[in-house]
Structures are given as structure tokens and as C-alpha cells.
Design a protein around this motif. Sequence first.
Motif, PDB file in Angstrom:
ATOM      1  N   ILE B  77       0.669  -1.153   0.083  1.00  0.00           N
ATOM      2  CA  ILE B  77       0.053   0.006  -0.074  1.00  0.00           C
ATOM      3  C   ILE B  77       0.880   1.200  -0.110  1.00  0.00           C
ATOM      4  O   ILE B  77       1.744   1.325   0.839  1.00  0.00           O
ATOM      5  N   ALA B  78       0.696   2.053  -1.144  1.00  0.00           N
ATOM      6  CA  ALA B  78       1.438   3.214  -1.139  1.00  0.00           C
ATOM      7  C   ALA B  78       0.987   4.317  -0.304  1.00  0.00           C
ATOM      8  O   ALA B  78      -0.170   4.555  -0.344  1.00  0.00           O
ATOM      9  N   ALA B  79       1.928   5.377   0.257  1.00  0.00           N
ATOM     10  CA  ALA B  79       1.428   6.358   0.985  1.00  0.00           C
ATOM     11  C   ALA B  79       0.332   6.009   2.086  1.00  0.00           C
ATOM     12  O   ALA B  79      -0.804   6.590   1.697  1.00  0.00           O
ATOM     13  N   THR B  80       0.519   5.308   2.790  1.00  0.00           N
ATOM     14  CA  THR B  80      -0.596   4.674   3.676  1.00  0.00           C
ATOM     15  C   THR B  80      -1.240   6.077   4.472  1.00  0.00           C
ATOM     16  O   THR B  80      -0.626   7.000   4.988  1.00  0.00           O
ATOM     17  N   GLN B  81      -2.575   5.701   4.551  1.00  0.00           N
ATOM     18  CA  GLN B  81      -3.416   6.769   4.902  1.00  0.00           C
ATOM     19  C   GLN B  81      -4.282   6.059   6.206  1.00  0.00           C
ATOM     20  O   GLN B  81      -4.405   4.934   6.458  1.00  0.00           O
ATOM     21  N   PRO B  82      -4.585   7.278   7.078  1.00  0.00           N
ATOM     22  CA  PRO B  82      -5.500   6.657   8.107  1.00  0.00           C
ATOM     23  C   PRO B  82      -6.546   5.791   7.999  1.00  0.00           C
ATOM     24  O   PRO B  82      -6.764   4.807   8.644  1.00  0.00           O
ATOM     25  N   GLY B  83      -7.272   6.020   6.753  1.00  0.00           N
ATOM     26  CA  GLY B  83      -8.501   5.052   6.334  1.00  0.00           C
ATOM     27  C   GLY B  83      -8.040   3.596   6.015  1.00  0.00           C
ATOM     28  O   GLY B  83      -8.670   2.842   5.636  1.00  0.00           O
ATOM     29  N   ASP B  84      -6.617   3.424   6.003  1.00  0.00           N
ATOM     30  CA  ASP B  84      -6.046   2.122   5.481  1.00  0.00           C
ATOM     31  C   ASP B  84      -6.172   1.220   6.610  1.00  0.00           C
ATOM     32  O   ASP B  84      -5.909   0.077   6.420  1.00  0.00           O
ATOM     33  N   SER B  85      -6.266   1.805   8.000  1.00  0.00           N
ATOM     34  CA  SER B  85      -6.437   1.122   9.186  1.00  0.00           C
ATOM     35  C   SER B  85      -7.386  -0.050   9.160  1.00  0.00           C
ATOM     36  O   SER B  85      -8.816   0.388   8.849  1.00  0.00           O
ATOM     37  N   ALA B  86      -7.169  -1.381   9.249  1.00  0.00           N
ATOM     38  CA  ALA B  86      -7.904  -2.597   8.837  1.00  0.00           C
ATOM     39  C   ALA B  86      -7.105  -3.693   9.279  1.00  0.00           C
ATOM     40  O   ALA B  86      -5.950  -3.668   9.323  1.00  0.00           O
ATOM     41  N   VAL B  87      -8.079  -4.858   9.188  1.00  0.00           N
ATOM     42  CA  VAL B  87      -7.357  -6.312   8.948  1.00  0.00           C
ATOM     43  C   VAL B  87      -7.375  -6.653   7.454  1.00  0.00           C
ATOM     44  O   VAL B  87      -8.246  -6.577   6.887  1.00  0.00           O
ATOM     45  N   TYR B  88      -6.256  -7.130   7.056  1.00  0.00           N
ATOM     46  CA  TYR B  88      -5.965  -7.484   5.628  1.00  0.00           C
ATOM     47  C   TYR B  88      -6.068  -9.094   5.616  1.00  0.00           C
ATOM     48  O   TYR B  88      -5.146  -9.517   6.154  1.00  0.00           O
ATOM     49  N   PHE B  89      -6.660  -9.732   4.690  1.00  0.00           N
ATOM     50  CA  PHE B  89      -6.749 -11.005   4.666  1.00  0.00           C
ATOM     51  C   PHE B  89      -6.301 -11.612   3.318  1.00  0.00           C
ATOM     52  O   PHE B  89      -6.625 -10.857   2.333  1.00  0.00           O
ATOM     53  N   CYS B  90      -5.276 -12.433   3.169  1.00  0.00           N
ATOM     54  CA  CYS B  90      -5.245 -12.892   1.939  1.00  0.00           C
ATOM     55  C   CYS B  90      -5.997 -14.266   1.617  1.00  0.00           C
ATOM     56  O   CYS B  90      -6.408 -14.846   2.518  1.00  0.00           O
ATOM     57  N   ALA B  91      -6.278 -14.623   0.517  1.00  0.00           N
ATOM     58  CA  ALA B  91      -6.973 -15.643   0.074  1.00  0.00           C
ATOM     59  C   ALA B  91      -6.609 -16.474  -1.161  1.00  0.00           C
ATOM     60  O   ALA B  91      -6.046 -15.706  -2.187  1.00  0.00           O
ATOM     61  N   GLU B  92      -6.701 -17.816  -1.101  1.00  0.00           N
ATOM     62  CA  GLU B  92      -6.111 -18.493  -2.387  1.00  0.00           C
ATOM     63  C   GLU B  92      -7.503 -19.391  -2.689  1.00  0.00           C
ATOM     64  O   GLU B  92      -8.161 -19.877  -1.862  1.00  0.00           O
ATOM     65  N   ASN B  93      -7.239 -19.761  -4.047  1.00  0.00           N
ATOM     66  CA  ASN B  93      -8.082 -20.588  -4.578  1.00  0.00           C
ATOM     67  C   ASN B  93      -7.695 -21.227  -5.686  1.00  0.00           C
ATOM     68  O   ASN B  93      -6.931 -20.915  -6.408  1.00  0.00           O
ATOM     69  N   ASN B  94      -8.280 -22.258  -5.978  1.00  0.00           N
ATOM     70  CA  ASN B  94      -8.134 -23.084  -7.536  1.00  0.00           C
ATOM     71  C   ASN B  94      -9.198 -23.330  -8.261  1.00  0.00           C
ATOM     72  O   ASN B  94     -10.439 -23.273  -7.566  1.00  0.00           O
ATOM     73  N   SER B  95      -9.145 -23.510  -9.528  1.00  0.00           N
ATOM     74  CA  SER B  95     -10.466 -23.305 -10.452  1.00  0.00           C
ATOM     75  C   SER B  95     -11.267 -24.513 -10.255  1.00  0.00           C
ATOM     76  O   SER B  95     -12.482 -24.476 -10.596  1.00  0.00           O
TER      77      SER B  95
END
Lengths: 110, 112
Positions: B77-95
Motif C-alpha cells: 500500500i503506497a502512502a498509507t493513510q488513516p483510512g487504511d487501518s483495517a485487518v487484511y486477509f489474503c485468500a487462495e483458490n483453485n479453479s
Amino acid sequence: SQTIHQWPATLVQPVGSPLSLECTVEGTSNPNLYWYRQAAGRGLQLLFYSVGIGQISSEVPQNLSASRPQDRQFILSSKKLLLSDSGFYLCAWSVPDTQYFGPGTRLTVL
Amino acid sequence: GESVGLHLPTLSVQEGDNSIINCAYSNSASDYFIWYKQESGKGPQFIIDIRSNMDKRQGQRVTVLLNKTVKHLSLQIAATQPGDSAVYFCAENNSSASKIIFGSGTRLSIRP
């Protein structure tokens, strides 16, 4: 555009009472539907998913059940709530592989 | 999976700096990856995705990098802002799968 609704937004229920949470999706057909639970400050736990009407897969043994009476309706139920059922319940849909989440229902069992 | 019971790790970043959130995925057959942002009291929101035939994808202020050799995914995330405060999840899938596998999540905290 597609939208997903969940209700109620918040719910406080006594131990031993029944539960019914509803999720509906608009703007899409034959979606895969999912129920997740999230404890405070924790990750997402997949509870149930459905690939079609009447088709339910359960991920973990628990006090809850799910039903899909219509293509775009997914219901999470319990006959008798436990304290450990408290949490943030999220419904999601996917077509075909990206999941989109509803706003969630915060359930507190007292 | 097992990670749902663990407390979320926290990344603290100075406002204006770049943030890098990392994720290791488990299934070498996964061919589609997603990053979600979850603000307090809300459902996770889709941020950006990437397919396994790519190693980089850019959005608005966000970049996802995929290293299939070591099964590693990152969100910048470039130039992080206060609104970026959150929990971030990655997810994986296969077709061939009907369900997505979520990572345990990272809490991003912004220092003023």
C-alpha cells in the motif's frame, strides 16, 4: 450490480434460544453461498457452503445448521444457542471464484 | 483452518509511509489469489486479485506481488493513510474448488 443482504445486523439472544440468520443475494444467478463465523480479533472460520438449492456442505461439527430454500437465499439456524455461538457471522457469495461478503450479523449469546 | 483461533499479528506503519503485508499460502495448486480489507464491524471487502500466470498486479495505491516459487503473496500500500487501518486477509483458490482458503489476517495500524 450484485448486492448481498444480511439481517439482522445485531442480535442478543439467551442461551438455549433458537436462531435464524438470513442472507439474500441480488443481481446474480446460481451463486455459491457461504457462511463464516469470526470471533473478535480472529480470522474467518468457514461454517457451511452451498453450490445450489438444497445442497449444503458443513465444514465443522457444531451446533448450527444451514439451509438454502431458494437460489439466492441462505439461512443459518440453531435450535438451542450456546455461549460459544457468539461471534460475527458473515455471508458471502461467489461467481465463479471471487467471494464477496455481506455486512455481517453480530450475535451475542448471554 | 487452524489459524482462525490465533490473535492477529499487527503491522504498525507511519502515516505516509508504504505498507507491505505478507502472506504465505499452502497449496501449490492454487491459481487465484485475493486480498481483502476488513474494517471494524464490517464484512471483508475485495481489494485486488491476481492469477498465477502473473507475478505483479497494480491497482490504485495497491500492488500485489506473487512468488509461486516460495508460495508467497504480498500486498503493498503506497502512502498509507488513516483510512487504511483495517485487518487484511489474503485468500487462495483453485479453479476446481468451491471454496476459498483464507489466511489468518494482519492488522494494519497507522501512526500519525
